[in-house]
Design a protein around this motif. Structure first.
Motif, PDB file in Angstrom:
ATOM      1  N   ASP A 132      -2.650  -4.734   7.643  1.00  0.00           N
ATOM      2  CA  ASP A 132      -2.848  -3.340   7.963  1.00  0.00           C
ATOM      3  C   ASP A 132      -4.218  -2.855   7.159  1.00  0.00           C
ATOM      4  OD1 ASP A 132      -2.848  -0.452   8.517  1.00  0.00           O
ATOM      5  OD2 ASP A 132      -0.681  -0.509   8.049  1.00  0.00           O
ATOM      6  N   GLN A 133      -5.224  -2.656   8.045  1.00  0.00           N
ATOM      7  CA  GLN A 133      -6.382  -2.088   7.410  1.00  0.00           C
ATOM      8  C   GLN A 133      -6.154  -0.930   6.591  1.00  0.00           C
ATOM      9  OE1 GLN A 133      -5.829  -1.518  10.548  1.00  0.00           O
ATOM     10  NE2 GLN A 133      -6.548   0.361  10.968  1.00  0.00           N
ATOM     11  N   ASN A 134      -5.138  -0.028   6.944  1.00  0.00           N
ATOM     12  CA  ASN A 134      -5.064   1.320   6.156  1.00  0.00           C
ATOM     13  C   ASN A 134      -4.632   0.988   4.736  1.00  0.00           C
ATOM     14  OD1 ASN A 134      -5.597   3.038   8.445  1.00  0.00           O
ATOM     15  ND2 ASN A 134      -3.789   2.320   9.367  1.00  0.00           N
ATOM     16  N   ASP A 135      -4.105  -0.113   4.584  1.00  0.00           N
ATOM     17  CA  ASP A 135      -3.715  -0.456   3.056  1.00  0.00           C
ATOM     18  C   ASP A 135      -5.045  -0.987   2.287  1.00  0.00           C
ATOM     19  OD1 ASP A 135      -1.317   0.143   3.859  1.00  0.00           O
ATOM     20  OD2 ASP A 135      -0.461  -1.928   4.255  1.00  0.00           O
ATOM     21  N   TRP A 136      -6.143  -1.161   2.933  1.00  0.00           N
ATOM     22  CA  TRP A 136      -7.321  -1.808   2.183  1.00  0.00           C
ATOM     23  C   TRP A 136      -8.133  -0.685   1.740  1.00  0.00           C
ATOM     24  CZ3 TRP A 136      -8.853  -5.452   6.867  1.00  0.00           C
ATOM     25  CH2 TRP A 136      -7.733  -6.369   6.783  1.00  0.00           C
ATOM     26  N   LYS A 139     -11.003   0.884   4.666  1.00  0.00           N
ATOM     27  CA  LYS A 139     -10.074   1.207   5.929  1.00  0.00           C
ATOM     28  C   LYS A 139     -10.498   0.890   7.149  1.00  0.00           C
ATOM     29  CE  LYS A 139      -7.549   4.530   2.710  1.00  0.00           C
ATOM     30  NZ  LYS A 139      -6.558   3.145   2.441  1.00  0.00           N
ATOM     31  N   TRP A 408      -1.896   8.019   5.876  1.00  0.00           N
ATOM     32  CA  TRP A 408      -2.961   8.534   6.695  1.00  0.00           C
ATOM     33  C   TRP A 408      -2.607   8.972   7.955  1.00  0.00           C
ATOM     34  CZ3 TRP A 408      -1.635   5.615  10.818  1.00  0.00           C
ATOM     35  CH2 TRP A 408      -0.943   4.630  10.795  1.00  0.00           C
TER      36      TRP A 408
END
Length: 539
Positions: A132-136, A139, A408
């Motif tokens: 999940d790119q939102n956790d990186w 993002k 987000w």
């Protein structure tokens, strides 16, 4: 003479005693939440032929019945077996047998896990899911440049956590002849500087997956049995399997015939035209373990990949509205066909536009039929004026989506629309019931995370301090009902499971703590000590 009189009195006493009725098992000294209509507590129950026979005190049942098996709960908490109202059973099994990308905090970590896995297993193709790119920190969607260098000849597919986007390396893209000019309705090809990144969204993924090497039957069997084992460990005794293909159903049926598959499944057949044709002609399938009486159709994609269909553009991408995964024309025709049968329609709807359209299609197709229990799966973002339309449409919701997305979600949809997002209490107040699930493997399997997210609306670090939009939190009683009797109701199974009552399947679990009374922060750490299905211990 005195001895004869004593014997006569003893014989009279014995003749007055009723012979105890044999049963299969008696559970005593429990802290039992029956989840019946009154939400009564109990201490003991008797089991006969796989069903609850009587619920009463330990003393009464031991005086009335005899059993070879006496289970002394020693004060432990017992609740009905959990029902996960929306999950992906084979998908869980596949995840358990492949690279786990859940919880990765960077694309570098994703690559490391894939490399470590391949070094150990040396597979010809690799499929994994969970990033999940939102956790990186960055993002942004990843690209396949490093994958192409590391795996020039091995097809790699790395699925986003929600399954609505996948990163493919070039070897995988070649399977589907995907190029920079490829197009498909209901799908997107993420590009950077005009070049493919390898990320395909929603239906675009099918170009590759339709040409992906088919897993062997033995691999699929192994995955299903691994999923069953994991579910029993977490106290899940019924799974609503959302969107199941015809070949997967055939394998499941064969495993029930051999006795290898024991868990109860409520199957939502994929709402393809061929499956509609087959089941609408042949009718509902119903056994004690397998129940097929619904279809699952997806109307849009996921919020995290900006595929959720919105009525106004994304707040963080002003030209993007999301993707209609299924045409409204097809959905309307399918709904009309299903409305003329006894089958149920369960439609995936995330965005406010998708929910608005599906609600209106449902209303038109049902034409006033108010007990068809048609469901909207997720019901994630709802326009204020659309909540009232859930008066006869059942919300099937997954509380951990709220606590996964809360960091987000407002960036995606803005301060106004977020008020109608993850609005579980509003949905409950309108319909009167909610069916709760996890959507695993999109989220973790544990139903205790579902319970915690519904009540506390916080992550495991107790963020945010006062909870996320707490006006839409559920009470503990509402949550337990949503995970048991209301989920059973959503499957037309409330008369056979979902509560500890006489005549229902003896599906129950014993816990290491009382989730209805301990500090809510302790609930995620709850362990299932024993799981029983039809009175038989399966974990």
């Amino acid at each position: 003479m005195k001895k004869l009189l004593t014997l006569a009195i003893f014989a009279t006493v014995l003749s007055c005693q009723k012979e105890k009725t044999p049963v299969d098992a008696i559970v005593i000294n429990g802290n039992i939440y029956t989840v019946n209509g009154n939400f009564d507590k109990a201490e003991a129950f008797a089991i006969k032929d796989g069903k609850f026979l009587e619920i009463a005190s330990s003393k009464i049942l031991q005086e009335k019945y005899v059993a070879d098996t006496i289970i002394d709960a020693q004060g432990k908490t017992i609740v009905p077996g959990f029902i996960d109202a929306h999950a992906h059973f084979e998908g869980l099994g596949n995840n358990l047998l492949s690279v786990d990308l859940m919880g990765t905090d960077s694309f570098d970590e994703v690559l490391k896990r894939v490399l470590d896995f391949q070094n150990e297993h040396q597979l010809g193709v690799i499929y994994a899911r969970g990033w999940d790119q939102n956790d990186w920190e960055e993002k942004e969607f990843p690209n396949n440049a490093l994958l192409n260098q590391l795996f020039p000849d091995t097809p790699i597919a790395l699925g986003r956590v929600d399954g609505h986007a996948t990163l493919f390396n070039q070897a995988a893209l070649n399977l589907g002849n995907v190029t920079e000019t490829s197009e498909i309705d209901g799908g997107d090809f993420i590009k950077k500087d005009g070049k493919l990144t390898g990320v395909l969204v929603d239906r675009a993924q099918n170009l590759v997956f339709n040409n992906w090497p088919v897993a062997s039957r033995s691999q699929r069997v192994k995955a299903l049995l691994a999923a069953q084992e994991d579910c029993f460990k977490f106290g899940l005794t019924t799974i609503d399997d959302a969107g199941v293909s015809a070949d997967a159903i055939e394998i499941m049926e064969s495993l029930y015939e051999t006795g290898d598959l024991k868990i109860r499944l409520y199957v939502m057949a994929s709402g393809t035209e061929d499956q509609l044709d087959y089941y609408l002609k042949n009718g509902i399938v119903k056994t004690d373990r397998l129940h097929i009486r619904s279809f699952k159709i997806s109307s849009d994609g996921a919020l995290g990949s900006r595929g959720a269909l919105l009525r106004e553009p994304y707040s963080d991408a002003h030209t993007v509205y999301g993707l209609p995964v299924t045409s409204l024309d097809y959905l309307e025709k399918a709904a009309t066909r299903i409305a003329n049968s006894e089958f149920q329609l369960n439609t995936h709807a995330i965005g406010d536009s998708a929910n608005h359209a599906v609600l209106n299609i449902y209303k038109k197709a049902l034409n006033g039929k108010n007990d068809r229990r048609w469901r909207i799966e997720h019901a994630q973002i709802v326009s204020p004026e659309d909540f009232e339309k859930f008066d006869d449409i059942m919300p099937s919701i997954q509380p951990t989506h709220a606590t996964s997305d809360m960091y987000w979600a407002e960036d995606r949809i803005g301060a106004e629309r977020i008020k109608g997002a993850y609005a579980y209490k509003k949905l409950l107040d309108t319909y009167g019931k909610v069916a709760l699930g996890t959507d695993f493997p999109v989220e973790k399997v544990s139903p205790f995370l579902t319970f915690y997210a519904a009540v506390a609306r916080q992550d495991l670090k107790e963020f945010p301090k006062d909870g996320f939009q707490m006006e839409d939190a559920l009470s503990r009683e509402e949550t337990l009902r949503g995970m048991t009797i209301w989920a059973a109701y959503s499957n037309f199974e409330e008369n056979e499971k979902g509560s500890i009552e006489a005549g229902k399947f003896a599906d129950f679990i014993m816990l290491d703590r009382d989730i209805m009374n301990v500090d809510i922060q302790q609930v995620p750490e709850t362990k299932v000590e024993q799981t029983y299905l039809g009175g038989v211990q399966v974990y």
